[in-house]
Enzyme design. Sequence first.
Site, PDB file in Angstrom:
ATOM      1  N   GLU A  42     -13.957   0.298  17.385  1.00 40.58           N
ATOM      2  CA  GLU A  42     -14.789   0.284  16.047  1.00 40.58           C
ATOM      3  C   GLU A  42     -15.991  -0.663  16.608  1.00 40.58           C
ATOM      4  OE1 GLU A  42     -12.756  -0.354  12.323  1.00 40.58           O
ATOM      5  OE2 GLU A  42     -11.121   1.171  13.091  1.00 40.58           O
ATOM      6  N   ASP A  47      -9.258   6.661   9.166  1.00 38.51           N
ATOM      7  CA  ASP A  47     -10.232   5.561   8.710  1.00 38.51           C
ATOM      8  C   ASP A  47     -10.438   4.637   9.906  1.00 38.51           C
ATOM      9  OD1 ASP A  47     -12.063   4.570   6.934  1.00 38.51           O
ATOM     10  OD2 ASP A  47     -10.421   2.977   6.270  1.00 38.51           O
ATOM     11  N   ARG A  49      -3.932   0.628  10.682  1.00 40.56           N
ATOM     12  CA  ARG A  49      -4.692   0.534  12.088  1.00 40.56           C
ATOM     13  C   ARG A  49      -4.423   1.286  13.187  1.00 40.56           C
ATOM     14  NH1 ARG A  49      -6.827  -2.357   9.289  1.00 40.56           N
ATOM     15  NH2 ARG A  49      -6.863  -5.006   9.249  1.00 40.56           N
ATOM     16  N   HIS A 103     -13.867   3.048   8.188  1.00 39.37           N
ATOM     17  CA  HIS A 103     -12.994   1.856   8.177  1.00 39.37           C
ATOM     18  C   HIS A 103     -13.438   1.244   6.808  1.00 39.37           C
ATOM     19  CE1 HIS A 103     -10.475  -1.389  10.055  1.00 39.37           C
ATOM     20  NE2 HIS A 103     -10.301  -1.167   8.873  1.00 39.37           N
ATOM     21  N   ILE A 126       0.969  -1.258  -0.011  1.00 45.48           N
ATOM     22  CA  ILE A 126      -0.070  -0.045  -0.017  1.00 45.48           C
ATOM     23  C   ILE A 126       0.889   1.164   0.004  1.00 45.48           C
ATOM     24  CG2 ILE A 126      -1.880   1.355   1.210  1.00 45.48           C
ATOM     25  CD1 ILE A 126      -2.575  -1.546   2.427  1.00 45.48           C
ATOM     26  N   ASP A 168      11.091   3.028   6.478  1.00 50.43           N
ATOM     27  CA  ASP A 168      10.929   1.526   6.337  1.00 50.43           C
ATOM     28  C   ASP A 168      12.178   0.805   6.724  1.00 50.43           C
ATOM     29  OD1 ASP A 168      10.354  -1.010   5.979  1.00 50.43           O
ATOM     30  OD2 ASP A 168       8.580  -0.672   4.881  1.00 50.43           O
TER      31      ASP A 168
END
Length: 344
Positions: A290, A285, A261, A310, A180, A199
């Site tokens: 949730e 999101d 997340r 989400h 992503i 990363d």
Amino acid sequence: MKIFFTAEYDPRELEPLYELGEVVIDGWAKGLPNLTEEELLLRSRDADIIITTFDEITRAVIENAKNLKLIACTRATPVNIDVKAAKERGIPVLFTPGRNSDATAELTIGLMLSIARKIPMAHAALKAGMYTAAPDNEKQTKEGLRKDVFWGVGEDAPYSVFKGCELKGKTLGIIGYGSIGKRVGRIARAFGMELLIFDPYIGEIDIEEIGVRKALTLRQAMSESDFVTCHLKVTPETEGCISREMLSLMKPTAYFINASRSAVVDEAALIDALRERRIAGAALDVYEKEPIPSNHPYLTELDNVVVTPHIAGASREVLTNHTKMIVGEVRRFVNGEHLLYRYC
């Protein structure tokens, strides 16, 4: 071979599955709620293969299905499968990595544009009747001038209230440069953004080019970026890594985006940063709880945040992707071929 199927799916892409065995469609695949454990125990007990999205395939369900040979989950991480119990019985567990990478990347860019240009705020204001005119209002154009179309000027005019910033020329910090993150980067580059990648599992030589560089530390990415977007899985290493300290390093003009997340972020610290205007805004999101509680500050208090429920992976194309992936895997399993998407 009996295939118990409760995942959302693309009907056309599912057709080859019927050639591989008896397919029993149930649960969410029929538009119904998730099945309870009791329902799963009863309905999947003679299944050879279970394919699901959100149903909880517990140890009890796995042990109760005496003929079970394969479990498939149409998600990037099969958190709803008792992987340990499956391993103990030698049952492979499949998943569908990358099925929603494009959808999530596109929503991420949409969130960035929304918070940077205050699009949802402007939309909500118009829907509420603000900045509008009476139906019979007619502007008069003075002699010698051409008709002008505008909404007014001044501090209270929408042009001032909803003035935002452009993406072009800004630095986008991408935390996590997997499937992503890479897609987000490609789209952002088309907007004219510079990328700062954090990363630790990717080397400089693999990503650096004109306009793209690697951050040596998370601190560097947080402090130098105009937008920070997270694309991380939850692991002991990543949980809470966007901490109060990391958020404090962000520029007061910077925006925080998260469509991965919520567990990677200290949500209380982010709320404080937004409340105290220590960052310009956030677009999110995912949340600590949730569905999000109705009294959450994101909904009731803060005007510098854009929220969605989400839905990053909620595209029709995602259904096509994961259906093709799982049907192909079942075919390979039946034919004794190497599995491409085996989680364990």
